[in-house]
Structure formats: structure tokens, C-alpha cells
Scaffold this motif. Structure first.
Motif, PDB file in Angstrom:
ATOM      1  N   TRP A 189       0.842  -1.204   0.000  1.00 19.31           N
ATOM      2  CA  TRP A 189       0.000   0.000   0.000  1.00 19.31           C
ATOM      3  C   TRP A 189       0.877   1.255   0.000  1.00 19.31           C
ATOM      4  N   ALA A 190       1.855   1.299   0.915  1.00 23.44           N
ATOM      5  CA  ALA A 190       2.710   2.482   1.035  1.00 23.44           C
ATOM      6  C   ALA A 190       3.483   2.736  -0.257  1.00 23.44           C
ATOM      7  N   ALA A 191       4.053   1.695  -0.819  1.00 20.47           N
ATOM      8  CA  ALA A 191       4.832   1.855  -2.058  1.00 20.47           C
ATOM      9  C   ALA A 191       3.936   2.285  -3.212  1.00 20.47           C
ATOM     10  N   SER A 192       2.805   1.636  -3.359  1.00 20.10           N
ATOM     11  CA  SER A 192       1.924   1.938  -4.492  1.00 20.10           C
ATOM     12  C   SER A 192       1.331   3.334  -4.399  1.00 20.10           C
ATOM     13  N   MET A 193       0.832   3.686  -3.244  1.00 17.38           N
ATOM     14  CA  MET A 193       0.193   4.991  -3.127  1.00 17.38           C
ATOM     15  C   MET A 193       1.202   6.128  -3.276  1.00 17.38           C
ATOM     16  N   THR A 194       2.411   5.937  -2.761  1.00 16.09           N
ATOM     17  CA  THR A 194       3.447   6.956  -2.933  1.00 16.09           C
ATOM     18  C   THR A 194       3.734   7.162  -4.414  1.00 16.09           C
ATOM     19  N   ARG A 195       3.883   6.069  -5.131  1.00 13.22           N
ATOM     20  CA  ARG A 195       4.242   6.160  -6.546  1.00 13.22           C
ATOM     21  C   ARG A 195       3.090   6.677  -7.401  1.00 13.22           C
ATOM     22  N   HIS A 196       1.863   6.315  -7.063  1.00 14.54           N
ATOM     23  CA  HIS A 196       0.731   6.761  -7.882  1.00 14.54           C
ATOM     24  C   HIS A 196       0.314   8.196  -7.572  1.00 14.54           C
ATOM     25  N   HIS A 197       0.733   8.714  -6.440  1.00 12.00           N
ATOM     26  CA  HIS A 197       0.371  10.099  -6.116  1.00 12.00           C
ATOM     27  C   HIS A 197       0.899  11.074  -7.171  1.00 12.00           C
ATOM     28  N   ASP A 198       2.114  10.879  -7.654  1.00 12.92           N
ATOM     29  CA  ASP A 198       2.655  11.790  -8.675  1.00 12.92           C
ATOM     30  C   ASP A 198       1.766  11.830  -9.912  1.00 12.92           C
ATOM     31  N   LEU A 199       1.339  10.660 -10.362  1.00 14.29           N
ATOM     32  CA  LEU A 199       0.462  10.620 -11.530  1.00 14.29           C
ATOM     33  C   LEU A 199      -0.893  11.241 -11.208  1.00 14.29           C
ATOM     34  N   ASN A 200      -1.485  10.845 -10.102  1.00 13.60           N
ATOM     35  CA  ASN A 200      -2.807  11.371  -9.748  1.00 13.60           C
ATOM     36  C   ASN A 200      -2.787  12.889  -9.617  1.00 13.60           C
ATOM     37  N   PHE A 201      -1.755  13.421  -8.986  1.00 14.82           N
ATOM     38  CA  PHE A 201      -1.645  14.864  -8.816  1.00 14.82           C
ATOM     39  C   PHE A 201      -1.437  15.550 -10.164  1.00 14.82           C
ATOM     40  N   THR A 202      -0.609  14.966 -11.019  1.00  9.95           N
ATOM     41  CA  THR A 202      -0.374  15.522 -12.357  1.00  9.95           C
ATOM     42  C   THR A 202      -1.661  15.548 -13.168  1.00  9.95           C
TER      43      THR A 202
END
Length: 171
Positions: A115-128
Motif C-alpha cells: 500500500w505504502a509503495a503503491s500509493m506513494t508512486r501513484h500520487h505523482d500521476l494522480n496529482f499531475t
């Protein structure tokens, strides 16, 4: 491979005006080659075959690669003609299917480490996607509620050992 693509995409975007035309071409050519490979393993490239995520939608490493791939497509939009096709085919899948491990309550079936790894990495895309008015996946129930997963399963001194054996401790 994934880290090379996303970091090269960031560098291409952030230093675009500092590079010469020759330097931009070198980076773009490298990104095009790697993005094609990532397209083949995530969405397929001809529109006929199923990409890996269509066949195996629970592959967390492929989802991370897919998020990085979409960031690279955004960074090269207007520069690489393939990028538009990648986004047209990839963004609806991402927006509608992500996250396959959790539901509307924000749950996560893979454990606290993933969860921690995935959400950290997907935040950049989601925010973009959000700040560029492309799509706001934060409006999805899963993304609105997934913070509760962290509150229930992680902590500074204690944490749940759930799923992947991670302690859930925030360090």
C-alpha cells in the motif's frame, strides 16, 4: 526500467528549456523506446491485443510501471506522436480500474508495505492528472477513503502485520 522511464520523463519536462535541441532529441528517443516496451506490457500497442493489465489486473509491479508510463506520456505529449495514443488508450483504463486491490471503502488487500509503495508512486500521476485538468481520480471513492487504511493499519510505534508481512510502522 520503471525508474529510468519516470526519472527521464521528469528530467525531460523539468529541464526542457535548459537542453539543446540535440539533447532533447536524445532523451526523447530514449524515452520513446522505453515507453514502447512499457506500452506492450501494460496496454498493448496495436489496439488489438490485450495488455498485461487486461489479463492480470492485480499485478502491482505492472501497475506501478503503468503509472510511470503514463507520466512519461504526459511529459512527452506533443513531442512524441505515440504519447497521445498511449494516453487515449491508457487513461480511461487507469481512471476506471485503479486500484484493483481495494474498494470504495479505501481498503487494500495487499498489505501495508505494498500500500505504502503503491500509493506513494501513484500520487505523482494522480496529482499531475488533477492539476492539469485531465481527470481527478481523487474524486473516486477509493482515493477519497484510502487514507483510512493508513490510519487503521500504520503507526509510528506500532503497526499491523497484514498481508505482505510489513509491520506498518511509519519511519
Amino acid at each position: 526500467y520503471r525508474e529510468i522511464v519516470v526519472n527521464a520523463a521528469y528530467a525531460y519536462d523539468w529541464t526542457y528549456n535548459l537542453m539543446t535541441e540535440e539533447e532533447r532529441t536524445k532523451v526523447l528517443d530514449m524515452l520513446k523506446i522505453r515507453m514502447k516496451v512499457m506500452a506492450e506490457i501494460s496496454i498493448g500497442v496495436t489496439g488489438e491485443e490485450e495488455g498485461t493489465l487486461d489479463k492480470l489486473p492485480y499485478g502491482s509491479h505492472n501497475w506501478t510501471a503503468f503509472g510511470y508510463f503514463l507520466l512519461a506520456a504526459i511529459a512527452t505529449l506533443g513531442e512524441a506522436e505515440e504519447s497521445e495514443e498511449y494516453l487515449i488508450r491508457g487513461l480511461p483504463f487507469y481512471a476506471n480500474v485503479m486500484a484493483p486491490w481495494g474498494g470504495e471503502d479505501g481498503g487494500w488487500s495487499q498489505g501495508t508495505g505494498y500500500w505504502a509503495a503503491s500509493m506513494t508512486r501513484h500520487h505523482d500521476l494522480n496529482f499531475t492528472l488533477k492539476i492539469n485538468n485531465i481527470v481527478n481520480v481523487y474524486d473516486k471513492a477509493f482515493f477519497r477513503n484510502h487514507i483510512y487504511y493508513a490510519l487503521y493499519n500504520t503507526g509510528k510505534n506500532v503497526g499491523a502485520s497484514f498481508g505482505d508481512g510489513a509491520s506498518g510502522k511509519v519511519t
